[in-house]
Structure formats: structure tokens, C-alpha cells
Design an enzyme around this catalytic site. Structure first.
Site, short mmCIF file in Angstrom:
data_model
loop_
_atom_site.label_atom_id
_atom_site.label_comp_id
_atom_site.label_asym_id
_atom_site.label_seq_id
_atom_site.Cartn_x
_atom_site.Cartn_y
_atom_site.Cartn_z
N SER A 138 0.86 -1.18 0.00
CA SER A 138 0.00 0.00 0.00
C SER A 138 0.89 1.23 0.00
CB SER A 138 -0.88 0.01 1.26
OG SER A 138 -1.55 1.25 1.40
N TYR A 151 -2.54 -1.86 10.39
CA TYR A 151 -2.62 -2.11 8.95
C TYR A 151 -1.39 -1.54 8.25
CZ TYR A 151 -4.11 -1.73 4.09
OH TYR A 151 -4.16 -1.82 2.72
#
Length: 256
Positions: A138, A151
Site C-alpha cells: 500500500s 494495517y
């Protein structure tokens, strides 16, 4: 990564980016197998894409990972690509959450899942003339979103792990490619994200990713234009990075 001629396993392939990639590779003539926990979601995706296969996989369960990997080797002996797309993202208030259940679930799915599945599939991948492991990280691996700390930490860890895996496999037939999405219109954080105008439309993201794969088959990182400011933020120096970090988090917390 070759855009065609593959047998591809995509975890989390029933929704969001996973489904988008699955359908795009399927249209290119690849054999695609999607995996995930929810059988109904897998069925809906394969029903909409005749010829696509699926398998139920609990990415949190090491025994299930080994069982599914063994079955895949039997059912799809030409399997040569795995895309580690399955992941969960949950907000965490570190001052108000004494329990760590969310953090542990995120680590198990996002970090241990790809590590365990790679270990289970690597013997199969090494049998192929050419194979690819795609890790999905990400932009938040490089500039964390403070409301989702675990996360972001797992994505940073997978970025680091991908580099080490690539180095260890450099003399083999298995390449390692990192896919780092920006903020994309999916339901990763709920329905609001899918309609958020600040997020990149899913179809636009998938199309740009496929164009990079087609035109840059030797790329080790697949970065669309919208993620590059996050990817390069640290190179601007400590003070500029700190300012960028604060501006980014303020903007995401206060969209108006």
C-alpha cells in the site's frame, strides 16, 4: 511479470482490487483461481466470469493454508503466479483500546498470511519455467495513516519482506513483484470508501496496473501515478516528510 500465459492464484479475489485483477487477467486469457473465506462471494465472481475457478481459503489458519496449497498443486499443476491480495484494515484508537484483538487479526491476515502461503506454494512455483510472487502492500507502507496503525505496519513489513524474498530468490525462476495501491474506491474500510471522491476509481486503478505490467514486464514495483507521492515522501528529508505526514493525516481525518 508476464501479462498472459499464466495460471494465477489471487487471494481475496472475490471483491475489490482482488476481483478487479482477477477479471482483468481472466480477460487476457490467463487461468485464474480466486481464493477467500466467503464461498458466496467467490461463487458470484466465478459465475460472472465463466472459466474462472475458486477455492475457499481461511488465510488465518496455517493448516488450511497448507491443505489448500496441496490441493492447488494437484488441481492446477501449472500454477505459476500468486497474488497476495487478501487483507483487512480496521481503525484503532490506541488510547482507548486496551484489547489487541483487532491488531492481532490484522497481523495474522496481512503479514503471516502471505508468509505462510508463500512457504506452502514455493515448491510448486519452483517447478515452473517462470513464476511470480506478487505482494500487495500500500502507499500507506511509506506514509502511514495514523488511524489504522497496525494495517500500515503490516504493509511496511510486507514491503521489507518482499525485498528480502526477492534477494533470496534472485538465482531461481521465481520473481517477486510488489504492488502498492493508493487509496482506491473499494469497501476495504466500508461502503463510504467505495464512494469517496478522494479515492481512485477501481477500474482506473486496474487499467493502469495492467498497462504497467504490459509495458514494464521486468518491474519489481508496480506504482500507479497516484501512489508515487507516498512512495517518494521519505526521500524529501526528515522535515519535509514530517510536514507531508501531518498534512496527509489531517486531510484524511478532516475531508471537508
Amino acid at each position: 511479470m508476464k501479462p498472459t500465459g499464466n495460471t494465477i492464484l489471487i487471494t481475496g479475489g472475490g471483491t475489490g482490487i482482488g476481483r478487479g485483477l482477477a477479471e482483468a487477467f481472466h480477460k487476457l486469457g490467463n487461468k485464474v483461481i480466486i481464493a477467500g473465506r466467503r464461498k458466496q462471494v467467490l461463487y458470484e465472481t466465478t459465475a460472472a466470469n465463466p472459466g474462472m475457478a475458486s477455492t475457499v481459503l481461511n488465510i488465518e489458519d496455517p493448516a488450511d493454508i497448507r491443505k489448500v496449497a496441496a490441493q492447488l498443486a494437484k488441481d492446477h499443476p501449472a500454477l505459476n503466479v500468486v497474488i497476495h491480495n487478501a487483507g483487512i484494515m480496521r481503525p484503532e484508537n490506541l488510547l482507548a483500546q486496551p484489547e489487541t484483538a483487532d491488531a492481532e487479526a490484522i497481523v495474522t491476515t496481512n503479514l503471516l498470511g502471505p508468509i505462510r502461503l508463500t512457504a506452502a506454494l514455493l515448491p510448486q512455483l519452483q517447478k515452473q519455467p517462470h513464476a511470480t510472487i506478487v505482494t500487495v502492500t500500500s502507499g500507506l507502507a511509506f506514509v502511514p495513516l495514523a488511524i489504522t496503525p497496525t494495517y500500515c505496519a503490516t504493509k511496511a513489513a510486507i514491503h521489507s519482506w518482499s525485498q528480502s524474498l526477492r534477494y533470496q530468490l534472485k538465482s531461481t525462476n521465481v520473481e517477486v513483484v510488489e504492488l502498492a495501491p493508493p487509496y482506491v474506491q473499494t469497501e476495504l474500510m466500508g461502503s463510504a470508501q467505495a464512494a469517496d471522491p478522494r479515492a481512485m476509481p477501481l477500474n482506473d486503478y486496474i487499467n493502469e496496473v495492467l498497462e504497467i505490467i504490459k509495458t514494464q514486464p521486468k518491474a519489481t514495483e508496480i506504482l500507479v501515478e497516484r501512489v508515487k507521492p507516498l512512495r517518494s515522501a521519505e526521500h524529501s528529508g526528515t522535515e519535509r516528510y514530517a510536514a507531508f505526514f501531518n498534512q496527509f493525516n489531517d486531510a484524511m481525518n478532516h475531508p471537508d
